[in-house]
Scaffold this motif. Structure first.
Motif, PDB file in Angstrom:
ATOM      1  N   CYS A 169      38.401  39.643  40.556  1.00  0.00           N
ATOM      2  CA  CYS A 169      39.769  39.192  40.782  1.00  0.00           C
ATOM      3  C   CYS A 169      40.085  39.116  42.261  1.00  0.00           C
ATOM      4  N   GLY A 170      41.117  38.334  42.578  1.00  0.00           N
ATOM      5  CA  GLY A 170      41.608  38.254  43.945  1.00  0.00           C
ATOM      6  C   GLY A 170      40.520  37.883  44.933  1.00  0.00           C
ATOM      7  N   GLY A 171      40.315  38.748  45.901  1.00  0.00           N
ATOM      8  CA  GLY A 171      39.344  38.485  46.958  1.00  0.00           C
ATOM      9  C   GLY A 171      37.913  38.343  46.490  1.00  0.00           C
ATOM     10  N   ALA A 172      37.609  38.703  45.240  1.00  0.00           N
ATOM     11  CA  ALA A 172      36.263  38.461  44.703  1.00  0.00           C
ATOM     12  C   ALA A 172      35.931  36.979  44.725  1.00  0.00           C
ATOM     13  N   PHE A 173      36.968  36.128  44.706  1.00  0.00           N
ATOM     14  CA  PHE A 173      36.730  34.688  44.651  1.00  0.00           C
ATOM     15  C   PHE A 173      36.188  34.140  45.972  1.00  0.00           C
ATOM     16  N   TYR A 174      36.347  34.876  47.063  1.00  0.00           N
ATOM     17  CA  TYR A 174      35.686  34.479  48.300  1.00  0.00           C
ATOM     18  C   TYR A 174      34.171  34.528  48.111  1.00  0.00           C
ATOM     19  N   LEU A 175      33.700  35.499  47.357  1.00  0.00           N
ATOM     20  CA  LEU A 175      32.262  35.638  47.106  1.00  0.00           C
ATOM     21  C   LEU A 175      31.785  34.680  46.024  1.00  0.00           C
ATOM     22  N   LEU A 176      32.519  34.585  44.925  1.00  0.00           N
ATOM     23  CA  LEU A 176      32.120  33.657  43.872  1.00  0.00           C
ATOM     24  C   LEU A 176      32.201  32.217  44.355  1.00  0.00           C
ATOM     25  N   GLY A 177      33.176  31.931  45.201  1.00  0.00           N
ATOM     26  CA  GLY A 177      33.329  30.578  45.714  1.00  0.00           C
ATOM     27  C   GLY A 177      32.211  30.139  46.627  1.00  0.00           C
ATOM     28  N   GLU A 178      31.470  31.097  47.187  1.00  0.00           N
ATOM     29  CA  GLU A 178      30.345  30.774  48.068  1.00  0.00           C
ATOM     30  C   GLU A 178      29.005  31.062  47.405  1.00  0.00           C
ATOM     31  N   SER A 179      29.014  31.300  46.105  1.00  0.00           N
ATOM     32  CA  SER A 179      27.770  31.431  45.339  1.00  0.00           C
ATOM     33  C   SER A 179      27.442  30.087  44.697  1.00  0.00           C
ATOM     34  N   GLU A 180      26.159  29.856  44.427  1.00  0.00           N
ATOM     35  CA  GLU A 180      25.762  28.585  43.817  1.00  0.00           C
ATOM     36  C   GLU A 180      26.205  28.511  42.361  1.00  0.00           C
ATOM     37  N   PHE A 181      26.000  29.576  41.592  1.00  0.00           N
ATOM     38  CA  PHE A 181      26.511  29.618  40.223  1.00  0.00           C
ATOM     39  C   PHE A 181      26.656  31.068  39.793  1.00  0.00           C
ATOM     40  N   VAL A 182      27.360  31.238  38.669  1.00  0.00           N
ATOM     41  CA  VAL A 182      27.751  32.566  38.207  1.00  0.00           C
ATOM     42  C   VAL A 182      27.193  32.810  36.814  1.00  0.00           C
ATOM     43  N   VAL A 183      26.565  33.960  36.626  1.00  0.00           N
ATOM     44  CA  VAL A 183      26.113  34.440  35.322  1.00  0.00           C
ATOM     45  C   VAL A 183      26.982  35.645  34.977  1.00  0.00           C
ATOM     46  N   ALA A 184      27.463  35.710  33.728  1.00  0.00           N
ATOM     47  CA  ALA A 184      28.435  36.744  33.387  1.00  0.00           C
ATOM     48  C   ALA A 184      28.046  37.532  32.155  1.00  0.00           C
ATOM     49  N   ASP A 185      28.365  38.807  32.198  1.00  0.00           N
ATOM     50  CA  ASP A 185      28.316  39.672  31.029  1.00  0.00           C
ATOM     51  C   ASP A 185      29.477  39.294  30.106  1.00  0.00           C
ATOM     52  N   PRO A 186      29.350  39.492  28.783  1.00  0.00           N
ATOM     53  CA  PRO A 186      30.472  39.164  27.892  1.00  0.00           C
ATOM     54  C   PRO A 186      31.754  39.909  28.224  1.00  0.00           C
ATOM     55  N   ALA A 187      31.637  41.053  28.893  1.00  0.00           N
ATOM     56  CA  ALA A 187      32.823  41.846  29.238  1.00  0.00           C
ATOM     57  C   ALA A 187      33.462  41.415  30.558  1.00  0.00           C
ATOM     58  N   ALA A 188      32.936  40.407  31.211  1.00  0.00           N
ATOM     59  CA  ALA A 188      33.520  39.951  32.482  1.00  0.00           C
ATOM     60  C   ALA A 188      34.912  39.384  32.259  1.00  0.00           C
ATOM     61  N   GLU A 189      35.788  39.616  33.224  1.00  0.00           N
ATOM     62  CA  GLU A 189      37.163  39.114  33.173  1.00  0.00           C
ATOM     63  C   GLU A 189      37.566  38.621  34.554  1.00  0.00           C
ATOM     64  N   PHE A 190      38.260  37.488  34.594  1.00  0.00           N
ATOM     65  CA  PHE A 190      38.620  36.853  35.856  1.00  0.00           C
ATOM     66  C   PHE A 190      40.142  36.671  35.919  1.00  0.00           C
ATOM     67  N   PHE A 191      40.754  37.069  37.025  1.00  0.00           N
ATOM     68  CA  PHE A 191      42.193  36.869  37.200  1.00  0.00           C
ATOM     69  C   PHE A 191      42.541  37.005  38.683  1.00  0.00           C
ATOM     70  N   ASP A 192      43.758  36.571  39.021  1.00  0.00           N
ATOM     71  CA  ASP A 192      44.218  36.663  40.408  1.00  0.00           C
ATOM     72  C   ASP A 192      45.604  37.298  40.427  1.00  0.00           C
ATOM     73  N   PRO A 193      45.749  38.480  41.027  1.00  0.00           N
ATOM     74  CA  PRO A 193      47.019  39.212  40.963  1.00  0.00           C
ATOM     75  C   PRO A 193      48.063  38.819  42.005  1.00  0.00           C
ATOM     76  N   HIS A 194      47.751  37.889  42.908  1.00  0.00           N
ATOM     77  CA  HIS A 194      48.616  37.663  44.068  1.00  0.00           C
ATOM     78  C   HIS A 194      50.082  37.436  43.715  1.00  0.00           C
ATOM     79  N   THR A 195      50.354  36.479  42.815  1.00  0.00           N
ATOM     80  CA  THR A 195      51.753  36.123  42.566  1.00  0.00           C
ATOM     81  C   THR A 195      52.544  37.285  41.975  1.00  0.00           C
ATOM     82  N   THR A 196      51.888  38.126  41.196  1.00  0.00           N
ATOM     83  CA  THR A 196      52.558  39.284  40.609  1.00  0.00           C
ATOM     84  C   THR A 196      53.135  40.189  41.691  1.00  0.00           C
ATOM     85  N   TYR A 197      52.451  40.269  42.817  1.00  0.00           N
ATOM     86  CA  TYR A 197      52.852  41.188  43.878  1.00  0.00           C
ATOM     87  C   TYR A 197      53.568  40.486  45.028  1.00  0.00           C
ATOM     88  N   GLY A 198      54.040  39.257  44.773  1.00  0.00           N
ATOM     89  CA  GLY A 198      54.796  38.563  45.802  1.00  0.00           C
ATOM     90  C   GLY A 198      53.956  38.049  46.944  1.00  0.00           C
TER      91      GLY A 198
END
Length: 261
Positions: free
Chosen positions: A112-141
């Motif tokens: 979540c959040g700043g993790a997307f700086y890393l995922l955004g610069e990776s070639e592709f993503v492999v995920a465990d079934p328990a992976a969850e993606f979200f961005d908390p920014h707007t919730t915290y103003g």
């Protein structure tokens, strides 16, 4: 062969040509502090000069999180001018540090959040079934600027917009992330790292020049748009972010429940 600094672990296999880079702050859900910023930049730059490493896997320590972005306990002083915003996370990715070897991300738990700086610069993503993606920014103003730009380059616009605007109220499951193209493969439980290493080992077995040229070409397809959008980000953040004390109030009073889709 392995190396560890205080927040990042690097394990390189000379036979396969694959290095596994592990964010190693599981007690903080692999949140990024300023030491990790420095160490990640150092790792990516060191890998540029290690010809025995031809592909990289990026993952997080523990099962709870791949990375939860900037550590909220980190104080990052900001200039008063909106023209000189300082975002330390801009320095944590492989592309930001000139590494054009392929990077495969293996995600287990929260990203979540700043993790997307890393995922955004990776070639592709492999995920465990328990992976969850979200961005908390707007919730915290806060304005989700760089994160939104990076994810809009990897996902359909409506899906990126929904994730960024829904904040902590909703998370994207590994299944849904695969359906919309954010994730290239969902593995069996506990299998994300092994699957990412298998892919990286195949890629590392090909001639390095052709692989690295392909990575550079793929990034060239979107870097002009990213650069143009990034120029807007500091001003949007300066204009839209609530004061730090109000953000802290919203963070303290946040609701814990969320919808997983």
């Amino acid at each position: 062969m392995g190396a560890r600094v205080s927040t990042v672990r690097v394990d390189a296999d000379k036979d396969s040509g694959v290095a596994v880079v592990t964010l190693d702050r599981p007690h903080r859900l692999n949140a990024v502090d300023l030491e990790m910023v420095r160490e990640l930049a150092g790792v990516w730059r060191a890998l540029r000069f290690d010809d025995s490493v031809r592909a990289v896997v990026l993952t997080g320590s523990g099962e709870r999180a791949f990375c939860t972005g900037i550590d909220r306990g980190v104080a990052v002083p900001q200039p008063s001018s909106p023209y000189m915003q300082d975002d330390p996370l801009l320095r944590i990715g492989p592309k930001a540090n000139g590494l054009w070897k392929p990077v495969v991300a293996a995600v287990c738990g929260m990203a979540c959040g700043g993790a997307f700086y890393l995922l955004g610069e990776s070639e592709f993503v492999v995920a465990d079934p328990a992976a969850e993606f979200f961005d908390p920014h707007t919730t915290y103003g806060m304005v989700s600027a760089y994160e939104s730009v990076l994810m809009a380059a990897r996902m359909p616009y409506g899906e990126a917009a929904r994730m960024m605007l829904m904040g902590t109220a909703e998370r994207i499951s590994a299944r849904r992330a695969h359906e919309i193209g954010l994730v290239s493969e969902v593995t069996e439980p506990g299998g994300a790292l092994a699957a990412a290493v298998r892919c990286a080992a195949v890629i590392a077995g090909y001639p390095a020049e052709g692989v690295q040229g392909t990575v550079r070409a793929l990034w060239a397809a979107k870097e002009a748009a990213l650069a143009q959008a990034f120029t807007q980000a500091p001003h949007l953040i300066a204009l839209g972010n609530l004061p730090a004390e109000r953000q802290a109030e919203l963070f303290t009073g946040r609701r814990r429940e969320f919808r997983l889709r």
